[in-house]
Scaffold this active site. Structure first.
Site, PDB file in Angstrom:
ATOM      1  N   LYS A  22      11.113  25.555 -14.891  1.00 28.88           N
ATOM      2  CA  LYS A  22      11.173  24.569 -15.985  1.00 28.88           C
ATOM      3  C   LYS A  22      10.798  25.240 -17.308  1.00 28.88           C
ATOM      4  CE  LYS A  22       7.409  21.875 -16.807  1.00 28.88           C
ATOM      5  NZ  LYS A  22       6.853  21.863 -18.162  1.00 28.88           N
ATOM      6  N   ASN A  23       9.678  25.995 -17.284  1.00 34.59           N
ATOM      7  CA  ASN A  23       9.167  26.522 -18.546  1.00 34.59           C
ATOM      8  C   ASN A  23       9.982  27.693 -19.083  1.00 34.59           C
ATOM      9  OD1 ASN A  23       7.301  24.549 -18.554  1.00 34.59           O
ATOM     10  ND2 ASN A  23       5.551  25.831 -17.995  1.00 34.59           N
ATOM     11  N   ARG A 105       6.701  17.498 -25.300  1.00 37.73           N
ATOM     12  CA  ARG A 105       6.116  18.393 -26.303  1.00 37.73           C
ATOM     13  C   ARG A 105       6.951  19.655 -26.508  1.00 37.73           C
ATOM     14  NH1 ARG A 105       2.815  21.288 -27.157  1.00 37.73           N
ATOM     15  NH2 ARG A 105       1.748  20.810 -29.085  1.00 37.73           N
ATOM     16  N   CYS A 129      -1.991  15.745 -26.126  1.00 35.79           N
ATOM     17  CA  CYS A 129      -1.496  15.248 -24.842  1.00 35.79           C
ATOM     18  C   CYS A 129      -2.651  15.238 -23.871  1.00 35.79           C
ATOM     19  CB  CYS A 129      -0.334  16.093 -24.346  1.00 35.79           C
ATOM     20  SG  CYS A 129      -0.821  17.741 -23.897  1.00 35.79           S
ATOM     21  N   ARG A 134      -3.423  20.611 -28.364  1.00 37.25           N
ATOM     22  CA  ARG A 134      -2.135  21.309 -28.434  1.00 37.25           C
ATOM     23  C   ARG A 134      -1.587  21.472 -29.852  1.00 37.25           C
ATOM     24  NH1 ARG A 134       0.809  20.693 -23.290  1.00 37.25           N
ATOM     25  NH2 ARG A 134       1.725  22.646 -23.958  1.00 37.25           N
ATOM     26  N   ASP A 137      -0.049  25.286 -35.072  1.00 38.64           N
ATOM     27  CA  ASP A 137      -0.300  26.081 -36.280  1.00 38.64           C
ATOM     28  C   ASP A 137       0.216  27.524 -36.164  1.00 38.64           C
ATOM     29  OD1 ASP A 137      -2.400  26.144 -34.297  1.00 38.64           O
ATOM     30  OD2 ASP A 137      -3.529  27.437 -35.655  1.00 38.64           O
ATOM     31  N   LEU A 138       0.110  28.107 -34.964  1.00 40.20           N
ATOM     32  CA  LEU A 138       0.539  29.511 -34.833  1.00 40.20           C
ATOM     33  C   LEU A 138       2.066  29.632 -34.945  1.00 40.20           C
ATOM     34  CD1 LEU A 138      -1.794  30.550 -31.867  1.00 40.20           C
ATOM     35  CD2 LEU A 138      -2.109  31.128 -34.286  1.00 40.20           C
ATOM     36  N   ASP A 321      -1.660  26.618 -15.368  1.00 42.87           N
ATOM     37  CA  ASP A 321      -0.788  25.645 -14.705  1.00 42.87           C
ATOM     38  C   ASP A 321      -1.002  25.577 -13.190  1.00 42.87           C
ATOM     39  OD1 ASP A 321       0.266  25.041 -17.151  1.00 42.87           O
ATOM     40  OD2 ASP A 321       2.093  26.229 -16.914  1.00 42.87           O
ATOM     41  N   ILE A 343      -7.732  28.342 -21.217  1.00 41.22           N
ATOM     42  CA  ILE A 343      -6.554  28.095 -22.064  1.00 41.22           C
ATOM     43  C   ILE A 343      -6.606  26.687 -22.653  1.00 41.22           C
ATOM     44  CG2 ILE A 343      -4.016  28.181 -22.193  1.00 41.22           C
ATOM     45  CD1 ILE A 343      -5.209  30.854 -21.310  1.00 41.22           C
ATOM     46  N   ARG A 413       8.468  15.260 -14.239  1.00 39.20           N
ATOM     47  CA  ARG A 413       8.744  16.103 -15.409  1.00 39.20           C
ATOM     48  C   ARG A 413       8.879  17.566 -14.995  1.00 39.20           C
ATOM     49  NH1 ARG A 413       4.066  16.264 -18.589  1.00 39.20           N
ATOM     50  NH2 ARG A 413       5.231  18.012 -19.373  1.00 39.20           N
TER      51      ARG A 413
HETATM   52  N1  EPU Z   1      -2.453  27.221 -29.454  1.00 38.36           N
HETATM   53  C1  EPU Z   1      -2.932  27.136 -30.741  1.00 38.36           C
HETATM   54  N2  EPU Z   1      -2.021  27.041 -31.760  1.00 38.36           N
HETATM   55  C2  EPU Z   1      -0.684  27.023 -31.548  1.00 38.36           C
HETATM   56  C3  EPU Z   1      -0.210  27.115 -30.227  1.00 38.36           C
HETATM   57  C4  EPU Z   1      -1.121  27.205 -29.194  1.00 38.36           C
HETATM   58  O1  EPU Z   1      -4.127  27.141 -30.972  1.00 38.36           O
HETATM   59  O2  EPU Z   1       0.074  26.950 -32.507  1.00 38.36           O
HETATM   60  C5  EPU Z   1      -3.414  27.331 -28.346  1.00 38.36           C
HETATM   61  C6  EPU Z   1      -3.290  26.185 -27.336  1.00 38.36           C
HETATM   62  O3  EPU Z   1      -4.034  25.046 -27.751  1.00 38.36           O
HETATM   63  C7  EPU Z   1      -3.806  26.811 -26.078  1.00 38.36           C
HETATM   64  C8  EPU Z   1      -3.327  28.263 -26.198  1.00 38.36           C
HETATM   65  O4  EPU Z   1      -3.068  28.464 -27.590  1.00 38.36           O
HETATM   66  O5  EPU Z   1      -5.217  26.821 -26.082  1.00 38.36           O
HETATM   67  C9  EPU Z   1      -2.104  28.580 -25.400  1.00 38.36           C
HETATM   68  O6  EPU Z   1      -1.082  27.600 -25.615  1.00 38.36           O
HETATM   69  P1  EPU Z   1       0.456  27.972 -25.572  1.00 38.36           P
HETATM   70  O7  EPU Z   1       1.015  27.856 -26.949  1.00 38.36           O
HETATM   71  O8  EPU Z   1       0.639  29.265 -24.875  1.00 38.36           O
HETATM   72  O9  EPU Z   1       1.067  26.779 -24.715  1.00 38.36           O
HETATM   73  P2  EPU Z   1       2.560  26.237 -24.833  1.00 38.36           P
HETATM   74  O10 EPU Z   1       3.444  27.351 -25.177  1.00 38.36           O
HETATM   75  O11 EPU Z   1       2.566  25.031 -25.688  1.00 38.36           O
HETATM   76  C10 EPU Z   1       3.301  26.678 -22.367  1.00 38.36           C
HETATM   77  C11 EPU Z   1       3.714  25.862 -21.182  1.00 38.36           C
HETATM   78  C12 EPU Z   1       2.505  25.137 -20.600  1.00 38.36           C
HETATM   79  C13 EPU Z   1       1.445  26.178 -20.218  1.00 38.36           C
HETATM   80  C14 EPU Z   1       1.080  27.036 -21.439  1.00 38.36           C
HETATM   81  C15 EPU Z   1       0.112  28.139 -21.142  1.00 38.36           C
HETATM   82  C16 EPU Z   1       5.992  25.213 -21.630  1.00 38.36           C
HETATM   83  C17 EPU Z   1       6.966  24.136 -21.908  1.00 38.36           C
HETATM   84  N3  EPU Z   1       4.704  24.873 -21.581  1.00 38.36           N
HETATM   85  O12 EPU Z   1       2.814  25.757 -23.332  1.00 38.36           O
HETATM   86  O13 EPU Z   1       2.972  24.474 -19.430  1.00 38.36           O
HETATM   87  O14 EPU Z   1       0.310  25.547 -19.729  1.00 38.36           O
HETATM   88  O15 EPU Z   1       2.301  27.624 -21.991  1.00 38.36           O
HETATM   89  O16 EPU Z   1       0.619  28.986 -20.171  1.00 38.36           O
HETATM   90  O17 EPU Z   1       6.382  26.344 -21.417  1.00 38.36           O
HETATM   91  C18 EPU Z   1       2.996  22.859 -17.751  1.00 38.36           C
HETATM   92  O18 EPU Z   1       4.081  23.344 -17.351  1.00 38.36           O
HETATM   93  O19 EPU Z   1       2.344  22.029 -17.077  1.00 38.36           O
HETATM   94  C19 EPU Z   1       2.460  23.274 -19.039  1.00 38.36           C
HETATM   95  C20 EPU Z   1       1.569  22.567 -19.724  1.00 38.36           C
END
Ligand code: EPU
Length: 434
Positions: A22-23, A105, A129, A134, A137-138, A321, A343, A413
């Site tokens: 999925k991801n 998201r 969420c 979540r 900003d990055l 995850d 995380i 999902r």
């Molecule tokens: N973060 C920031 N700022 C940002 C983005 C992220 O501070 O702009 C922080 C987050 O709050 C978190 C950390 O950085 O503490 C890592 O978040 P990341 O951005 O890597 O998460 P994501 O890309 O939004 C994906 C997966 C998640 C998975 C995370 C971590 C998808 C669709 N989602 O989310 O999957 O937990 O990477 O590996 O790929 C799930 O499948 O259940 C799920 C939540």
């Protein structure tokens, strides 16, 4: 809202076909926005998040077509999906509306592709969420470094590019480490920027690598994917291609744990244990044996489960995850285990529900201390997010008596046909539709 009724106690035995990730599918589908022609993706699972992405791509001017399923199911178990075609028909549409972003998201992963190829993106700001705040900003900071302008208007992120994005060298890490979708967004946008971009502090997850590999087939010039430093030489155009998404490593881990908890023996087809080395490492300490043979894993476990300590980390560390599913397993270990969540420090909604089933888990900040118990008992519980729901299903499979899990739309999902896959290997699980 559908529920699951599970009668615990059955030993799982047989073969499970692991779905495509999925991801990986979500950002890969978003990246298809950038290509000319018709892209064909194999292995994209049928999930409600994928349906939401199909809908979003439709609103962004794409024609999305799912081919009929490949003919017969292999032995027992559900029928495999047909390929998914995505073709951009209208490049003037740039808006991801609240109605879609609020259900998924991961809609944020169209931001980079839209800015890179269309120079404009309007995305409803994703809220928090169940697993925490979540922020994005990055993502924004990285795209700003490439020259995009951003403003927030009526709850929307509006990004615009004057002329063309320009490559640069940037650091993209945050307080919690690298960002997966943020890295992919910047990588997509940089693929069509002028000059070279270097992302330092990039996420190394296999889903980032798979997206980069797809883009390279489209004509992008990306190297270093899978390491913390990704180098992208911008190109003028990307051409549609054909790609098979990687197997879902989180679904694989969930089934490994299901085999272990039920003292079963599962053969998992189409998976890649190299993407799960940290999980294999921790589970071997628990007493779970995973043997590999080509793309198939054979899982068996010792009767006595050892308690362990683990901390979730960015890849290649133990994935957040799989934290909830591991916790369900450790509820039955012979002693006290400790899990620290690095995380998403608030990702513990499953703790209360597992305790309702007789678990003994104490939460202290971002750490959970799990005192193993002899058995879990069936109860009515509530699914709160995708992976928490998976943990409850696992607990239900071994609990004494009947477990009712409400709100299973969360699990729909991210787990394709989970109850069909479980029934095929001997579980007593039933979906109650409402
Ligand atoms: N973060 C920031 N700022 C940002 C983005 C992220 O501070 O702009 C922080 C987050 O709050 C978190 C950390 O950085 O503490 C890592 O978040 P990341 O951005 O890597 O998460 P994501 O890309 O939004 C994906 C997966 C998640 C998975 C995370 C971590 C998808 C669709 N989602 O989310 O999957 O937990 O990477 O590996 O790929 C799930 O499948 O259940 C799920 C939540």
């Amino acid at each position: 809202m559908d529920s699951f009724l599970i009668r615990g106690g059955n030993r799982l035995k047989g073969r499970v076909e692991i779905s495509g990730s999925k991801n990986a599918s979500l950002p890969i589908m978003a990246a298809c926005l950038m290509a000319r022609g018709r892209s064909r993706l194999h292995g994209v699972p049928r999930l409600s998040d994928i349906d939401s992405m199909n809908k979003l791509l439709g609103e962004l001017g794409c024609h999305v077509y799912r081919h009929p399923p490949e003919d017969s199911p292999r032995e027992k178990g559900p029928v495999l999906n047909g390929p998914l075609d995505i073709e951009v028909m209208d490049e003037s549409r740039c808006e991801a509306r609240y109605e879609i972003v609020s259900t998924m998201r991961a809609s944020i992963c169209v931001l980079g592709p839209l800015l890179g190829s269309r120079g404009r993106a309007i995305i409803s700001m994703p809220g928090g969420c169940a697993i925490g705040d979540r922020p994005v900003d990055l993502h924004i900071r990285g795209l700003q470094r490439l020259g995009a302008d951003f403003r927030i208007e009526s709850g929307n992120i509006i990004g615009e590019v004057r002329g063309r994005l320009k490559g640069c060298r940037m650091y993209l890490g945050g307080a919690q480490g690298p960002t997966v979708l943020g890295t992919i967004n910047v990588m997509c946008a940089a693929a069509m920027a002028e000059g070279e971009t270097v992302i330092v502090g990039a996420a190394c997850e296999p889903e980032v690598v798979d997206t980069a590999n797809l883009m390279n087939k489209m004509g992008a010039k990306i190297s270093g994917q899978g390491t913390p430093e990704i180098r992208i030489e911008g190109v003028d155009k990307l051409i549609a291609t054909e790609h098979r998404v990687i197997p879902d490593r989180i679904e694989t881990a969930t089934f490994i744990i299901a085999a272990a908890m039920t003292n079963g023996e599962l053969e998992l087809k189409h998976c890649n244990l190299d993407h799960l080395l940290a999980v294999e490492d921790r589970l071997s300490e628990v007493g779970i044996r995973v043997e590999r043979e080509n793309g198939t894993l054979r899982v068996s476990s010792a009767r006595r489960l050892n308690p362990i300590e683990t901390t979730t980390q960015p890849y290649p560390g133990f994935p957040t995850d799989v934290q909830a599913q591991l916790m369900a397993l450790l509820c039955l270990a012979d002693g006290m285990s400790v899990i620290t969540e690095r995380i998403f420090p608030d990702r513990f909604l499953h703790v209360g529900e597992l305790n309702r089933m007789g678990a003994k888990i104490r939460k202290e900040g971002a750490t959970a201390v799990i005192q193993g118990v002899k058995e879990l008992q069936g109860a009515t519980v509530m699914a709160s997010d995708l992976r928490a729901s998976a943990a409850l299903v696992l607990a239900g499979l071994v609990a004494r008596g009947q477990t009712r899990i409400n709100r299973v739309y969360h699990i729909d999902r991210g787990y394709e046909k989970i109850e069909e896959k479980l029934i095929a290997v001997g579980a007593d699980i039933q979906r109650v539709r409402e």
